[in-house]
Design a protein around this motif. Structure first.
Motif, PDB file in Angstrom:
ATOM      1  N   SER A 178      10.268 -29.662  36.640  1.00  0.00           N
ATOM      2  CA  SER A 178       9.944 -28.399  37.304  1.00  0.00           C
ATOM      3  C   SER A 178      10.593 -27.209  36.616  1.00  0.00           C
ATOM      4  N   SER A 179      11.829 -27.385  36.128  1.00  0.00           N
ATOM      5  CA  SER A 179      12.502 -26.287  35.430  1.00  0.00           C
ATOM      6  C   SER A 179      11.730 -25.883  34.182  1.00  0.00           C
ATOM      7  N   HIS A 180      11.318 -26.874  33.423  1.00  0.00           N
ATOM      8  CA  HIS A 180      10.573 -26.586  32.196  1.00  0.00           C
ATOM      9  C   HIS A 180       9.233 -25.941  32.501  1.00  0.00           C
ATOM     10  N   LEU A 181       8.533 -26.432  33.521  1.00  0.00           N
ATOM     11  CA  LEU A 181       7.239 -25.852  33.885  1.00  0.00           C
ATOM     12  C   LEU A 181       7.381 -24.397  34.330  1.00  0.00           C
ATOM     13  N   THR A 182       8.457 -24.075  35.033  1.00  0.00           N
ATOM     14  CA  THR A 182       8.701 -22.693  35.456  1.00  0.00           C
ATOM     15  C   THR A 182       8.886 -21.789  34.255  1.00  0.00           C
ATOM     16  N   VAL A 183       9.676 -22.246  33.280  1.00  0.00           N
ATOM     17  CA  VAL A 183       9.911 -21.469  32.062  1.00  0.00           C
ATOM     18  C   VAL A 183       8.609 -21.287  31.281  1.00  0.00           C
ATOM     19  N   VAL A 184       7.804 -22.337  31.201  1.00  0.00           N
ATOM     20  CA  VAL A 184       6.522 -22.261  30.484  1.00  0.00           C
ATOM     21  C   VAL A 184       5.617 -21.207  31.105  1.00  0.00           C
ATOM     22  N   ASN A 185       5.509 -21.196  32.431  1.00  0.00           N
ATOM     23  CA  ASN A 185       4.648 -20.219  33.101  1.00  0.00           C
ATOM     24  C   ASN A 185       5.140 -18.794  32.905  1.00  0.00           C
ATOM     25  N   LEU A 186       6.455 -18.598  32.975  1.00  0.00           N
ATOM     26  CA  LEU A 186       7.008 -17.257  32.799  1.00  0.00           C
ATOM     27  C   LEU A 186       6.807 -16.740  31.380  1.00  0.00           C
ATOM     28  N   PHE A 187       6.861 -17.635  30.402  1.00  0.00           N
ATOM     29  CA  PHE A 187       6.761 -17.203  29.005  1.00  0.00           C
ATOM     30  C   PHE A 187       5.310 -17.044  28.566  1.00  0.00           C
ATOM     31  N   TYR A 188       4.461 -18.014  28.910  1.00  0.00           N
ATOM     32  CA  TYR A 188       3.091 -17.996  28.406  1.00  0.00           C
ATOM     33  C   TYR A 188       2.194 -17.014  29.145  1.00  0.00           C
ATOM     34  N   GLY A 189       2.460 -16.772  30.423  1.00  0.00           N
ATOM     35  CA  GLY A 189       1.601 -15.873  31.195  1.00  0.00           C
ATOM     36  C   GLY A 189       1.463 -14.490  30.571  1.00  0.00           C
ATOM     37  N   PRO A 190       2.579 -13.761  30.355  1.00  0.00           N
ATOM     38  CA  PRO A 190       2.471 -12.436  29.730  1.00  0.00           C
ATOM     39  C   PRO A 190       1.915 -12.485  28.303  1.00  0.00           C
ATOM     40  N   LEU A 191       2.249 -13.524  27.541  1.00  0.00           N
ATOM     41  CA  LEU A 191       1.741 -13.618  26.174  1.00  0.00           C
ATOM     42  C   LEU A 191       0.223 -13.778  26.154  1.00  0.00           C
ATOM     43  N   MET A 192      -0.311 -14.577  27.049  1.00  0.00           N
ATOM     44  CA  MET A 192      -1.761 -14.752  27.106  1.00  0.00           C
ATOM     45  C   MET A 192      -2.447 -13.455  27.514  1.00  0.00           C
ATOM     46  N   TYR A 193      -1.829 -12.694  28.398  1.00  0.00           N
ATOM     47  CA  TYR A 193      -2.380 -11.399  28.789  1.00  0.00           C
ATOM     48  C   TYR A 193      -2.437 -10.455  27.590  1.00  0.00           C
ATOM     49  N   THR A 194      -1.374 -10.441  26.787  1.00  0.00           N
ATOM     50  CA  THR A 194      -1.286  -9.493  25.680  1.00  0.00           C
ATOM     51  C   THR A 194      -2.177  -9.871  24.514  1.00  0.00           C
ATOM     52  N   TYR A 195      -2.195 -11.158  24.147  1.00  0.00           N
ATOM     53  CA  TYR A 195      -2.828 -11.548  22.885  1.00  0.00           C
ATOM     54  C   TYR A 195      -4.193 -12.226  23.037  1.00  0.00           C
TER      55      TYR A 195
END
Length: 358
Positions: free
Chosen positions: A286-303
């Motif tokens: 769960s910790s890793h999945l939380t970090v993945v969502n926080l990091f990839y979400g904004p990046l996918m929006y931008t790029y």
């Protein structure tokens, strides 16, 4: 020398933010409009970006209004916490022998990347707001682009490697020591660093080779490829399509890898008969999945979204999220939801307390 004698030499003194019509109206009233337009176009095509003395101007993320001063203070505090938290995480993993495992080695690499990833952009933004140092040299802009792309892509791949580590630990626990040996971890991390440094070098060189002959004001608080390409006076459509494909590869390939790993993990957890085993497996994931969502979400929006779906102001806010807020939250997420990390932290605090009393 009058402007009517040699208008091209007069144009050499024009600054980039003065329009051709204004110049010829105020300085060369006797010149015909056709000559001035042609001369201005030739002046605009000069490759000033190939000079190391040329600099860009970065727009400030905040102004001097009370609400922006508050937001700026919050960014400074979050950046300080991010640096302190990730440095502490690296130190804890290095100091505690119980944390010398592949999972925590990859976690220390994540914290190590976050330290440098935040330092690529935020200190320059802080200095620009406090001291007014908003200019950045051509070489400095290229260096900022390179390290931002390199560290960001390396973190994307590192998160995928961490998902693979969890998959091996849960689904192939007997083979975990051989599949995730220290040598294997070092090779995977080194390969990700070398591969993405090459990719960042190519993209930086290709971006800087365009002629930048218009405004030197970058509508962003750091040098990012999309913001810089808006200033190019050449057709960048083909290159932007290449960047889009590269962004899809950098983001979607690790996401597909992470999704596949966790689908297999979920299937393995559902087959477990022990409730305690299920809870432990889900807690570590769960910790890793939380970090993945926080990091990839904004990046996918931008790029991955077309430019028409977001404005430069929105890009600034989203960039702050994944350049400073997410790196600050990463050590908090892993420390609060991981008993081994909190145990190591208590040991270090206890040793410090004993040292002071002695």
């Amino acid at each position: 020398m009058a402007c009517t004698e040699n208008p091209r030499q007069c144009l050499g003194a024009i600054k980039d933010r003065i329009t051709g019509s204004q110049f010829w109206k105020t300085s060369c009233p006797n010149s015909g409009p056709q000559v001035s337009a042609q001369s201005w176009q030739e002046a605009g095509r000069r490759p000033w970006n190939h000079s190391s003395t040329i600099s860009f101007v970065l727009t400030s993320l905040f102004n001097e209004s009370p609400i922006h001063l508050f937001l700026f203070s919050m960014v400074v505090i979050i950046y300080t916490l991010a640096m302190a938290g990730n440095t502490a995480m690296v130190f804890l993993i290095w100091a505690d022998a119980q944390l010398h495992t592949p999972m925590y080695f990859l976690l220390s690499q994540l914290s190590f990347l976050d330290i440098f990833f935040t330092s690529v952009t935020i200190p320059k933004m802080i200095a620009g707001f406090i001291f007014g140092w908003t200019s950045i040299s051509f070489v400095g802009c290229g260096a900022q682009m390179f390290f931002f792309m390199f560290l960001g892509a390396a973190e994307c791949l590192l998160l995928a490697l961490m998902a693979y580590d969890r998959y091996v630990a849960i689904c192939n626990s007997l083979r975990y020591p051989s599949l995730m040996s220290r040598q294997t971890c070092l090779l995977m991390v080194a390969a990700s660093w070398l591969g993405w440094s090459l990719n960042a070098s190519i993209q930086t060189a290709m971006t800087l080779q365009f002629p930048y002959c218009g405004s030197r004001r970058i509508a962003h608080f750091f040098c990012e490829v999309p913001s810089l390409l808006r200033l190019a006076c050449a057709d960048t459509a083909a290159y932007e399509r290449v960047l889009f494909v590269t962004g899809v590869v950098v983001l979607l390939v690790p996401i597909a890898f992470i999704t596949t790993s966790y689908a297999l993990i979920l299937a393995a957890v559902l087959r477990m008969h022990s409730t305690e085993g299920r809870q432990k497996a889900l807690a570590t994931c769960s910790s890793h999945l939380t970090v993945v969502n926080l990091f990839y979400g904004p990046l996918m929006y931008t790029y991955m979204l077309p430019a028409s779906y977001h404005s430069p102001g929105q890009d600034d806010v989203v960039s702050v999220f994944y350049t400073v807020l997410t790196p600050m939250l990463n050590p908090v997420i892993y420390s609060l939801r991981n008993k081994e990390v909190t145990g190591a932290m208590k040991k270090v605090i206890g040793k410090c307390g004993m040292g002071r009393t002695a």
